[in-house]
Write a protein that holds these residues in place. Structure first.
Motif, PDB file in Angstrom:
ATOM      1  N   GLN A   2       0.816  -1.211   0.000  1.00  0.00           N
ATOM      2  CA  GLN A   2       0.000   0.000   0.000  1.00  0.00           C
ATOM      3  C   GLN A   2       0.853   1.267   0.000  1.00  0.00           C
ATOM      4  O   GLN A   2       0.461   2.268  -0.565  1.00  0.00           O
ATOM      5  CB  GLN A   2      -0.939   0.009   1.207  1.00  0.00           C
ATOM      6  CG  GLN A   2      -1.994  -1.080   1.110  1.00  0.00           C
ATOM      7  CD  GLN A   2      -3.384  -0.537   1.346  1.00  0.00           C
ATOM      8  OE1 GLN A   2      -3.574   0.606   1.687  1.00  0.00           O
ATOM      9  NE2 GLN A   2      -4.395  -1.355   1.141  1.00  0.00           N
ATOM     10  N   TYR A  25     -11.514   0.469  -5.619  1.00  0.00           N
ATOM     11  CA  TYR A  25     -12.176  -0.061  -4.417  1.00  0.00           C
ATOM     12  C   TYR A  25     -11.922  -1.560  -4.281  1.00  0.00           C
ATOM     13  O   TYR A  25     -11.581  -2.050  -3.203  1.00  0.00           O
ATOM     14  CB  TYR A  25     -13.672   0.240  -4.525  1.00  0.00           C
ATOM     15  CG  TYR A  25     -14.458   0.043  -3.255  1.00  0.00           C
ATOM     16  CD1 TYR A  25     -14.442   1.019  -2.253  1.00  0.00           C
ATOM     17  CD2 TYR A  25     -15.242  -1.094  -3.060  1.00  0.00           C
ATOM     18  CE1 TYR A  25     -15.192   0.865  -1.085  1.00  0.00           C
ATOM     19  CE2 TYR A  25     -15.988  -1.257  -1.897  1.00  0.00           C
ATOM     20  CZ  TYR A  25     -15.957  -0.275  -0.917  1.00  0.00           C
ATOM     21  OH  TYR A  25     -16.688  -0.438   0.233  1.00  0.00           O
ATOM     22  N   GLN A  26     -12.078  -2.288  -5.388  1.00  0.00           N
ATOM     23  CA  GLN A  26     -11.862  -3.740  -5.378  1.00  0.00           C
ATOM     24  C   GLN A  26     -10.406  -4.086  -5.097  1.00  0.00           C
ATOM     25  O   GLN A  26     -10.104  -5.089  -4.452  1.00  0.00           O
ATOM     26  CB  GLN A  26     -12.284  -4.351  -6.722  1.00  0.00           C
ATOM     27  CG  GLN A  26     -13.764  -4.209  -7.046  1.00  0.00           C
ATOM     28  CD  GLN A  26     -14.634  -5.173  -6.241  1.00  0.00           C
ATOM     29  OE1 GLN A  26     -14.391  -5.424  -5.077  1.00  0.00           O
ATOM     30  NE2 GLN A  26     -15.655  -5.709  -6.882  1.00  0.00           N
ATOM     31  N   ASN A  27      -9.488  -3.237  -5.600  1.00  0.00           N
ATOM     32  CA  ASN A  27      -8.051  -3.515  -5.430  1.00  0.00           C
ATOM     33  C   ASN A  27      -7.474  -2.875  -4.171  1.00  0.00           C
ATOM     34  O   ASN A  27      -6.266  -2.937  -3.932  1.00  0.00           O
ATOM     35  CB  ASN A  27      -7.273  -3.008  -6.654  1.00  0.00           C
ATOM     36  CG  ASN A  27      -7.559  -3.824  -7.896  1.00  0.00           C
ATOM     37  OD1 ASN A  27      -8.004  -4.959  -7.813  1.00  0.00           O
ATOM     38  ND2 ASN A  27      -7.311  -3.259  -9.066  1.00  0.00           N
ATOM     39  N   GLN A  28      -8.357  -2.237  -3.369  1.00  0.00           N
ATOM     40  CA  GLN A  28      -7.956  -1.570  -2.117  1.00  0.00           C
ATOM     41  C   GLN A  28      -6.864  -0.518  -2.346  1.00  0.00           C
ATOM     42  O   GLN A  28      -5.908  -0.399  -1.573  1.00  0.00           O
ATOM     43  CB  GLN A  28      -7.517  -2.612  -1.077  1.00  0.00           C
ATOM     44  CG  GLN A  28      -8.642  -3.571  -0.716  1.00  0.00           C
ATOM     45  CD  GLN A  28      -8.253  -4.549   0.372  1.00  0.00           C
ATOM     46  OE1 GLN A  28      -7.144  -5.052   0.406  1.00  0.00           O
ATOM     47  NE2 GLN A  28      -9.177  -4.800   1.276  1.00  0.00           N
ATOM     48  N   HIS A  66     -13.622   8.072   1.915  1.00  0.00           N
ATOM     49  CA  HIS A  66     -12.841   8.585   0.778  1.00  0.00           C
ATOM     50  C   HIS A  66     -13.201  10.031   0.445  1.00  0.00           C
ATOM     51  O   HIS A  66     -12.598  10.632  -0.436  1.00  0.00           O
ATOM     52  CB  HIS A  66     -13.083   7.715  -0.464  1.00  0.00           C
ATOM     53  CG  HIS A  66     -12.647   6.301  -0.291  1.00  0.00           C
ATOM     54  ND1 HIS A  66     -11.336   5.898  -0.460  1.00  0.00           N
ATOM     55  CD2 HIS A  66     -13.338   5.178   0.063  1.00  0.00           C
ATOM     56  CE1 HIS A  66     -11.240   4.598  -0.244  1.00  0.00           C
ATOM     57  NE2 HIS A  66     -12.447   4.144   0.085  1.00  0.00           N
TER      58      HIS A  66
END
Length: 326
Positions: A2, A25-28, A66
């Motif tokens: 990250q 969002y799916q891949n954070q 967010h």
């Protein structure tokens, strides 16, 4: 992992940006949404948005953590994706300029050739050519009807940072290119019929392409743009899932006429009920982007002394429709 992500923000939330947000969002992947007004901030924070991809799966995206109000934000971002209409682009760039890090870049995902209006920002702009269609349905669901890529190219002619290959796939395929102009003009040609021509008749893609006269007009429109691309010495780059204008437009290299008609019929059957963004703008009494689609063709052709009567006709018809709805 990250810690290796660039800092990314969005300004302007709509069908296209939500599709990109879904992949993040799916891949954070961390991101922020710069909200321009408090009401939008409140509504986005209160109710998760619902997104349905081409696989049919519906995802609920909670944006609460967010969101930030633009006038209270102090962070600088490596990338800011701008999700407004072309006519509002200058205003959005000026508003988000304070949030761009010293080496940061805006990503313009508008239709047309938006970069051409901001040459002074040459080293700060990445063009994003969108290869999918996402619509907002009447119940608020964002519906992506086809798999498509995001094609990214630097305005300066370089390929963007390869980090994009890590942060968007597999939910959104990415193509990094040093031939942005070729993709831009290809997409502009496609938009000139699925948006411009469809809006001139206020029709869904099924109504448009299952009509012989409309198909004939679509092919004439594409032929004019094909000639313009050749005059500009631009090598067409085909958006994945699309079809080369060099083969759809008339003249040298064109497919037989019946095959060209057949391709449009298949497109009409596949997306029978789709009312593309410009048609929806007319449906809802909003200003269209016609000046930045077929209007861009007319403007560029005029500079080169090339006649484009079909594109001129489309521009005038859409403006007529706009006057009727306003």
């Amino acid at each position: 992992m990250q810690n290796t992500f660039p800092t990314i923000a969005f300004s302007g939330i709509g069908s296209v940006t939500v599709t990109i947000i879904h992949a993040f969002y799916q891949n954070q992947v961390p991101f922020k949404i710069l909200c321009r007004n408090p009401d939008r901030f409140q509504s986005l924070g209160k109710t998760p948005i619902r997104f349905q991809g081409p696989n049919g799966k519906i995802t609920s995206i909670d944006l609460k953590n967010h969101l930030t109000l633009a006038d209270t934000e102090s962070e600088k971002f490596d990338y800011i994706l701008i999700g407004c209409k072309n006519q509002n682009l200058k205003e959005y760039l000026e508003e988000t300029k304070p949030f761009l890090s010293p080496k940061g870049k805006w990503i313009l995902i508008q239709n047309g050739i938006p970069e051409s209006n901001f040459k002074s920002y040459q080293n700060q702009i990445i063009g994003g050519v969108v290869g999918w269609n996402t619509q907002t349905l009447s119940d608020g669901l964002y519906y992506q009807s086809n798999v498509g890529s995001l094609i990214l190219g630097e305005m300066s002619g370089d390929k963007p940072n390869p980090i994009w290959n890590q942060i968007l796939p597999p939910h959104l395929p990415v193509i990094l290119t040093d031939k942005l102009n070729g993709f831009r003009w290809h997409k502009l040609a496609i938009n000139s019929i699925i948006n411009g021509l469809a809006a001139s008749k206020r029709q869904s893609l099924g109504e448009l392409f299952l009509n012989y006269q409309s198909r004939k007009e679509a092919l004439e429109t594409l032929t004019e743009i094909k000639e313009l691309i050749q005059k500009l010495n631009i090598k067409e780059q085909v958006v994945p899932g699309s079809f080369p204008i060099q083969k759809l437009g008339g003249g040298n290299g064109a497919l037989p006429n019946w095959i060209r008609h057949l391709i449009l019929i298949i497109l009409g059957l596949k997306y029978f009920r789709i009312r593309t963004s410009m048609v929806q703008d007319l449906d809802n009494g909003r200003t269209t982007e016609i000046d930045f689609i077929n209007g861009e063709v007319v403007k560029t052709a005029k500079e080169l002394g090339l006649p484009v009567p079909k594109n001129e006709w489309i521009v005038s018809k859409v403006k007529e429709q706009t006057n009727k709805t306003n």
